[in-house]
Structures are given as structure tokens and as C-alpha cells.
Design a protein around this motif. Structure first.
Motif, PDB file in Angstrom:
ATOM      1  N   UNK A  28      12.248   0.855  -9.420  1.00 23.77           N
ATOM      2  CA  UNK A  28      12.483   2.290  -9.304  1.00 23.77           C
ATOM      3  C   UNK A  28      11.420   2.931  -8.424  1.00 23.77           C
ATOM      4  N   UNK A  29      11.833   3.940  -7.669  1.00 27.63           N
ATOM      5  CA  UNK A  29      10.883   4.681  -6.828  1.00 27.63           C
ATOM      6  C   UNK A  29      10.210   5.762  -7.682  1.00 27.63           C
ATOM      7  N   UNK A  30       9.128   5.396  -8.325  1.00 28.18           N
ATOM      8  CA  UNK A  30       8.457   6.303  -9.260  1.00 28.18           C
ATOM      9  C   UNK A  30       7.045   6.693  -8.812  1.00 28.18           C
ATOM     10  N   UNK A  31       6.533   6.083  -7.739  1.00 27.73           N
ATOM     11  CA  UNK A  31       5.158   6.330  -7.304  1.00 27.73           C
ATOM     12  C   UNK A  31       5.152   7.385  -6.203  1.00 27.73           C
ATOM     13  N   UNK A  32       4.447   8.468  -6.438  1.00 26.20           N
ATOM     14  CA  UNK A  32       4.368   9.561  -5.482  1.00 26.20           C
ATOM     15  C   UNK A  32       3.150   9.461  -4.582  1.00 26.20           C
ATOM     16  N   UNK A  33       2.948  10.513  -3.809  1.00 27.63           N
ATOM     17  CA  UNK A  33       1.844  10.559  -2.829  1.00 27.63           C
ATOM     18  C   UNK A  33       0.485  10.398  -3.514  1.00 27.63           C
ATOM     19  N   UNK A  34       0.239  11.178  -4.565  1.00 28.81           N
ATOM     20  CA  UNK A  34      -1.065  11.154  -5.215  1.00 28.81           C
ATOM     21  C   UNK A  34      -1.354   9.793  -5.842  1.00 28.81           C
ATOM     22  N   UNK A  35      -0.329   9.191  -6.476  1.00 29.01           N
ATOM     23  CA  UNK A  35      -0.525   7.855  -7.052  1.00 29.01           C
ATOM     24  C   UNK A  35      -0.785   6.822  -5.964  1.00 29.01           C
ATOM     25  N   UNK A  36      -0.121   6.997  -4.798  1.00 33.73           N
ATOM     26  CA  UNK A  36      -0.360   6.085  -3.677  1.00 33.73           C
ATOM     27  C   UNK A  36      -1.792   6.156  -3.186  1.00 33.73           C
ATOM     28  N   UNK A  37      -2.320   7.384  -3.081  1.00 37.21           N
ATOM     29  CA  UNK A  37      -3.722   7.557  -2.691  1.00 37.21           C
ATOM     30  C   UNK A  37      -4.636   6.887  -3.719  1.00 37.21           C
ATOM     31  N   UNK A  38      -4.306   7.048  -4.994  1.00 33.03           N
ATOM     32  CA  UNK A  38      -5.110   6.447  -6.066  1.00 33.03           C
ATOM     33  C   UNK A  38      -5.127   4.929  -5.959  1.00 33.03           C
ATOM     34  N   UNK A  39      -3.969   4.341  -5.612  1.00 33.95           N
ATOM     35  CA  UNK A  39      -3.912   2.880  -5.498  1.00 33.95           C
ATOM     36  C   UNK A  39      -4.779   2.386  -4.349  1.00 33.95           C
ATOM     37  N   UNK A 173       3.060   4.021 -16.385  1.00 36.06           N
ATOM     38  CA  UNK A 173       1.817   3.917 -17.134  1.00 36.06           C
ATOM     39  C   UNK A 173       0.723   3.248 -16.301  1.00 36.06           C
ATOM     40  N   UNK A 174       1.089   2.200 -15.550  1.00 34.30           N
ATOM     41  CA  UNK A 174       0.114   1.537 -14.680  1.00 34.30           C
ATOM     42  C   UNK A 174      -0.399   2.501 -13.617  1.00 34.30           C
ATOM     43  N   UNK A 175       0.511   3.311 -13.047  1.00 28.67           N
ATOM     44  CA  UNK A 175       0.108   4.297 -12.044  1.00 28.67           C
ATOM     45  C   UNK A 175      -0.785   5.371 -12.666  1.00 28.67           C
ATOM     46  N   UNK A 176      -0.480   5.762 -13.915  1.00 25.14           N
ATOM     47  CA  UNK A 176      -1.302   6.757 -14.607  1.00 25.14           C
ATOM     48  C   UNK A 176      -2.711   6.216 -14.851  1.00 25.14           C
ATOM     49  N   UNK A 177      -2.798   4.980 -15.325  1.00 27.76           N
ATOM     50  CA  UNK A 177      -4.103   4.349 -15.544  1.00 27.76           C
ATOM     51  C   UNK A 177      -4.884   4.281 -14.242  1.00 27.76           C
ATOM     52  N   UNK A 178      -4.195   3.915 -13.167  1.00 27.76           N
ATOM     53  CA  UNK A 178      -4.861   3.818 -11.869  1.00 27.76           C
ATOM     54  C   UNK A 178      -5.397   5.173 -11.422  1.00 27.76           C
ATOM     55  N   UNK A 179      -4.604   6.218 -11.609  1.00 23.19           N
ATOM     56  CA  UNK A 179      -5.025   7.566 -11.213  1.00 23.19           C
ATOM     57  C   UNK A 179      -6.245   8.003 -12.005  1.00 23.19           C
ATOM     58  N   UNK A 313     -19.739   1.486 -13.091  1.00 26.03           N
ATOM     59  CA  UNK A 313     -19.432   0.206 -12.439  1.00 26.03           C
ATOM     60  C   UNK A 313     -18.281  -0.483 -13.168  1.00 26.03           C
ATOM     61  N   UNK A 314     -18.356  -0.523 -14.498  1.00 22.20           N
ATOM     62  CA  UNK A 314     -17.281  -1.144 -15.286  1.00 22.20           C
ATOM     63  C   UNK A 314     -15.956  -0.421 -15.070  1.00 22.20           C
ATOM     64  N   UNK A 315     -15.992   0.914 -15.056  1.00 21.31           N
ATOM     65  CA  UNK A 315     -14.782   1.715 -14.812  1.00 21.31           C
ATOM     66  C   UNK A 315     -14.210   1.405 -13.438  1.00 21.31           C
ATOM     67  N   UNK A 316     -15.091   1.311 -12.435  1.00 23.59           N
ATOM     68  CA  UNK A 316     -14.654   1.043 -11.067  1.00 23.59           C
ATOM     69  C   UNK A 316     -13.993  -0.329 -10.948  1.00 23.59           C
ATOM     70  N   UNK A 317     -14.598  -1.331 -11.594  1.00 23.72           N
ATOM     71  CA  UNK A 317     -14.024  -2.682 -11.550  1.00 23.72           C
ATOM     72  C   UNK A 317     -12.666  -2.708 -12.246  1.00 23.72           C
ATOM     73  N   UNK A 318     -12.572  -2.023 -13.380  1.00 23.67           N
ATOM     74  CA  UNK A 318     -11.318  -1.991 -14.139  1.00 23.67           C
ATOM     75  C   UNK A 318     -10.196  -1.396 -13.284  1.00 23.67           C
ATOM     76  N   UNK A 319     -10.475  -0.284 -12.600  1.00 25.50           N
ATOM     77  CA  UNK A 319      -9.459   0.338 -11.751  1.00 25.50           C
ATOM     78  C   UNK A 319      -9.046  -0.556 -10.594  1.00 25.50           C
ATOM     79  N   UNK A 320     -10.031  -1.204  -9.959  1.00 22.04           N
ATOM     80  CA  UNK A 320      -9.717  -2.112  -8.851  1.00 22.04           C
ATOM     81  C   UNK A 320      -8.893  -3.298  -9.329  1.00 22.04           C
TER      82      UNK A 320
END
Length: 489
Positions: A28-39, A173-179, A313-320
Motif C-alpha cells: 500500500x502507498x502509505x508513506x508520505x513526504x515527511x516519512x520519506x524524509x525521516x527514512x 507503525x514502522x514509519x511512525x517509529x522511524x519518524x 547514540x542508542x536512539x540514533x542507532x535504533x532509528x538507523x
């Protein structure tokens, strides 16, 4: 009689529409502009900028001016590459990133070699990130003592499987966590950037002197500049991640170029500001000798809340790690759709519309690398393969421009940019092999080419084993998955 026939036709149309809705199984096309920037931002910004941004400064011979120029140049090269990928992503909005583009332009064998290498290299990278996260997450509880290896491995496995299950159940949910985690890590970088800027404006003489005499140190030679360039480009790694999401991105024709033009320059600006902040507080020698630069900076500037930096640092690694897990699942999914991996991996969960088997597959492989973590060291010699595939992808853009001139391209990059990226990639592939030749590079190359030993029998000649159909059927029922766009009879 006519009324009855009309009612039957209406009922038939309604039933047909309902069947189509039920049987429509696809991403499904559920990822928007802001989530794309976050990724993109979340993939690029890992632990490096917090822990040890020393490589560029070290190979610049502590020349502050040269180091800042190299950080800027690396950002520009990353943006050039991302714009080339933006053209391919808008013209061919498919999951799989480089794999899908290489397959379309340069053929199935090269695409299979890329997939074969990535299925080995990328899970190992995820395993390394998970172990690094475990290191930073457990260390505060052990003070000066090292945390037990078994504990770190168990926590790393738990994080891998948590993110694997999360990405397999819900894209939103994955996109929300990433954001959320991207915002948190950028807030931490903002603290460092703003803190350094304030100190610079207040203007202690010793702080300003480092920038007034920015080019006063020894000038590095060409080889040292190239080494510094390598270090900087490594810190920008991940700018290519958006193309793996193209099939799930809303309005890709518009959002892919705008996302790239927002994310990569933003990271470049933050990297420059953070490095300036480090140089405002610490001397170049202190930066190069520090194990964790951001921690040293925090102990000097904000000692009362210095604990925030290891947490950041831990937060940054988790997001990456989350974004890397997401993209690797899409690569496996695309490879399976093309017949380069078992068919079960290309199937989609009926309830959640996610490539759950692909996520399980990539998580299992990453878990294998964690158990004997020495295997991760082997992937260091595959660094050249990353730029080899980037070069092939940019070459694919050039090939498609001439071979398929009528292909709809909502965004077109300036063609010399693609030629420049091919040349830069070729240089980055050959440079480490020429300057510091090691037998491991030969082994890595043989491993990559060894993928053809699997390609010829199982893809080219399409050899199949009967028991695989039974396994596929069983896994379909167990995981509640079906092929994409499956239509029931």
C-alpha cells in the motif's frame, strides 16, 4: 422477469467488486513526504557523527579548513547520487532500489550478483548496528566494567526481532517509529550544533583561532585527501534508501525528488554545524584522540546532563537499524518477485499488506551474523562493492536514457551528473584496492562472482525441486500470505 435479471446483475456486480477488494493483496502507498524524509535522514545519521567523526580530520592532517571542505564535498556527492536515484525512482517506482534498476537496464545476471552480495552484506551491517546498540544500552549499568558479551548478543537479537516483527506487521507503525526516532536524534544533534554556535558567538580567543587560521596546518597530499573523502562518504551512507520505498510512497513522481532535495542538504548542514561545534569546544588533537567525541563535548559544555549523549547514540542507532531493516525486506521481496529468491519471500500478508516473509528472511540472516559476531568483520572488505553497485545504478540511468528515450520520467537529472557519479564510483572502487591491496579483496570479489554458480542452474535453467512447492504451500497457510495482486477464482 426483467427486474429479476437486473437484480441478479446488480448482485453480481456488487459481489465482483467485493471479491476484488478482498483479493487485492499488494503493498500500500502509505508513506508520505515527511516519512520519506525521516527514512533518509534516519538511515544516514547513525552513531558515527556522535561517537567518532575523527577520520576526516585525521586524514586532513588536523587542517580544519580542509576537513570542513571535505564534509561539504561529501554532502554534494551524496546529493548528486540521490538525484540520479530520484530519476530512476520516479520513472520506475518499484521496490528493490538498485536491484530493480540494474535488472531493467543491465540485465538479470548483474542484478543477481547485486542481490547475492547484498543478502550477505546488508544483514551483517544490521547485526553490527544491533550489537552497537546493545553496547550503548547496557554500558550505563556496568560503569567502567565491560558488559557481558552474552547479554549484548541477547539484547541485539531481541532488538532485531522486535523491529523485524514490527516491520512485518505494520508499515504505518514502522514509519511512525522511524519518524519519532529521527526527530529525537535530530534534537540531540541540534543541542550540539546550537551549543557550539552560542559558544562561537561569545567568542573566546582560543576557540575563534581555530577558524581564523583554519588552513594554517599542514596541507594533506592527494592520497590523504582521498582517504578523508572515504571517511566522509561513509558517514553519509544511506542516501540511496528512498528507492527501496518507491512502491509504497504516496505520489512518488513528486515526493521522491522533493524528499531527496530536503533530506540530504539538511544532513549536510547538520554535519557541518556539529563538526564546527566540536571544533569550538575541543582542539583537533582532542577530537582525533577521543573515543566518543560527543561525550567529551558534553562533559565540557553540559556536564550535568552529559548522560543524554550515550542515550542519544542508542536512539540514533535504533532509528538507523529500523530503516535498514525496512529497506532490506523490500530488497528480498523484489528479488523474489523476479525469481531470484524462493517464491514465498515475494508473498504479502493478507491482513496487514506487508512483505512479512521477506522481513522474516532478512531478520533470520542478520541473527545468524550476531551469534558468531566475528563474521561481521568479513564484511569490511565488501565496502568497495557498495560503490560498485552505485556506479552500476548510475550507469543504468545513462543506459535507459539512450535505450528507452520514451520512458516517462517525471524528474530528469542533468545527465553529466550521472557520468560524474559513475567516474566517482569507479575511483572509490579501485582506490582501496590499488593503495592498500589485500588478499581479502580477492576473496570478496570471488564471493560476488560465485553468485553466478547459483544463478545458472536455478534462475537461467530454472531447476526446481518438488518438495519446495510443499514447503511454500505450508508456509503460505502458516503466515497467511499470498502472491501480490492475487485474484481468487
Amino acid at each position: 422477469m426483467q427486474k429479476e435479471n437486473m437484480r441478479k446483475e446488480e448482485r453480481g456486480q456488487v459481489e465482483s467488486e467485493n471479491e476484488n477488494e478482498i483479493s487485492k493483496v499488494e503493498l500500500q502507498r502509505t508513506i508520505g513526504y515527511f516519512q520519506g524524509v525521516s527514512f533518509i535522514v534516519g538511515t544516514i545519521v547513525g552513531a558515527g557523527i556522535f561517537v567518532s567523526p575523527t577520520g576526516v580530520l585525521k586524514y586532513s592532517l588536523l587542517n580544519v579548513g580542509i576537513a570542513l571542505i571535505i564534509w561539504t564535498a561529501c554532502g554534494i556527492v551524496s546529493l548528486m547520487g540521490a538525484l540520479c536515484y530520484a530519476e530512476l525512482g520516479t520513472a520506475l517506482p518499484l521496490s528493490g532500489g538498485e536491484y530493480s534498476h540494474i535488472k531493467r537496464a543491465l540485465g538479470s545476471p548483474l542484478a543477481f550478483i547485486f542481490l547475492w552480495t547484498a543478502v550477505f552484506n546488508k544483514p551483517a551491517s544490521n547485526a553490527a548496528r544491533a550489537l552497537l546498540f546493545a553496547e550503548y544500552a547496557t554500558q550505563p549499568f556496568y560503569g567502567e566494567c565491560p558488559a557481558p558479551e552474552l547479554l549484548k548478543k541477547c539484547l541485539a537479537l531481541a532488538v532485531l526481532w522486535f523491529l523485524g516483527i514490527l516491520n512485518g506487521r505494520s508499515v504505518k507503525m514502522a514509519a511512525w517509529v522511524q519518524t519519532v526516532f529521527t526527530i529525537l536524534k535530530m534534537m540531540a544533534l541540534s543541542v550540539i550544533a546550537i551549543g557550539g554556535t552560542v559558544l562561537l558567538i561569545r567568542g573566546r580567543k582560543e576557540n575563534l583561532a581555530r577558524f581564523e587560521n583554519a588552513f594554517s596546518s599542514e596541507i594533506p597530499n592527494a592520497v590523504e585527501v582521498a582517504e578523508a573523502f572515504f571517511q566522509g562518504l561513509y558517514a553519509y551512507g544511506g542516501w540511496w534508501s528512498l528507492n527501496y520505498l518507491a512502491e509504497e510512497l504516496k505520489n512518488p513522481s513528486r515526493n521522491i525528488p522533493w524528499t531527496v532535495m530536503t533530506a540530504v542538504p539538511s544532513v549536510t548542514v547538520f554535519y557541518l554545524l556539529v563538526n564546527i561545534s566540536y571544533l569550538t569546544v575541543l582542539t583537533p588533537k582532542e577530537i582525533v584522540s577521543s573515543v566518543a567525541v560527543a561525550v567529551t563535548w558534553a562533559n565540557r559544555v553540559i556536564p550535568s546532563v552529559a548522560w543524554m549523549i550515550p542515550l542519544s547514540v542508542a536512539v540514533s542507532i535504533f532509528g538507523a537499524l529500523n530503516s535498514s531493516m525496512f529497506t532490506l525486506g523490500r530488497l528480498s521481496y523484489a528479488g523474489s518477485q523476479s525469481g531470484h529468491l524462493p517464491s514465498i519471500i515475494s508473498m504479502i500478508n493478507i491482513q496487514y499488506c506487508t512483505p512479512a516473509p521477506a522481513m522474516i528472511f532478512s531478520t533470520v540472516i542478520a541473527s545468524i551474523f550476531i551469534i558468531p559476531s566475528d563474521l561481521i568483520a568479513l564484511t569490511n572488505y565488501f565496502g568497495f562493492s557498495v560503490w560498485l553497485m552505485i556506479g552500476l545504478t548510475c550507469a543504468s540511468l545513462i543506459v535507459l536514457r539512450y535505450r528507452e528515450p520514451d520512458l516517462h520520467r517525471p524528474y530528469k537529472v542533468f545527465l553529466p551528473v550521472a557520468f560524474a557519479m559513475v567516474a566517482i564510483s569507479l575511483f572509490l572502487v579501485l582506490a582501496p584496492v590499488v593503495w592498500s591491496p589485500k588478499v581479502q579483496y580477492i576473496y570478496a570479489s570471488l564471493f560476488m562472482l560465485g553468485g553466478l554458480l547459483l544463478y545458472l542452474p536455478f534462475v537461467h535453467f530454472k531447476i526446481r525441486f518438488g518438495f519446495m512447492d510443499n514447503i511454500t504451500c505450508y508456509l503460505q497457510l502458516l503466515l497467511e500470505v499470498s502472491p501480490a495482486n492475487y485474484k481468487s477464482d
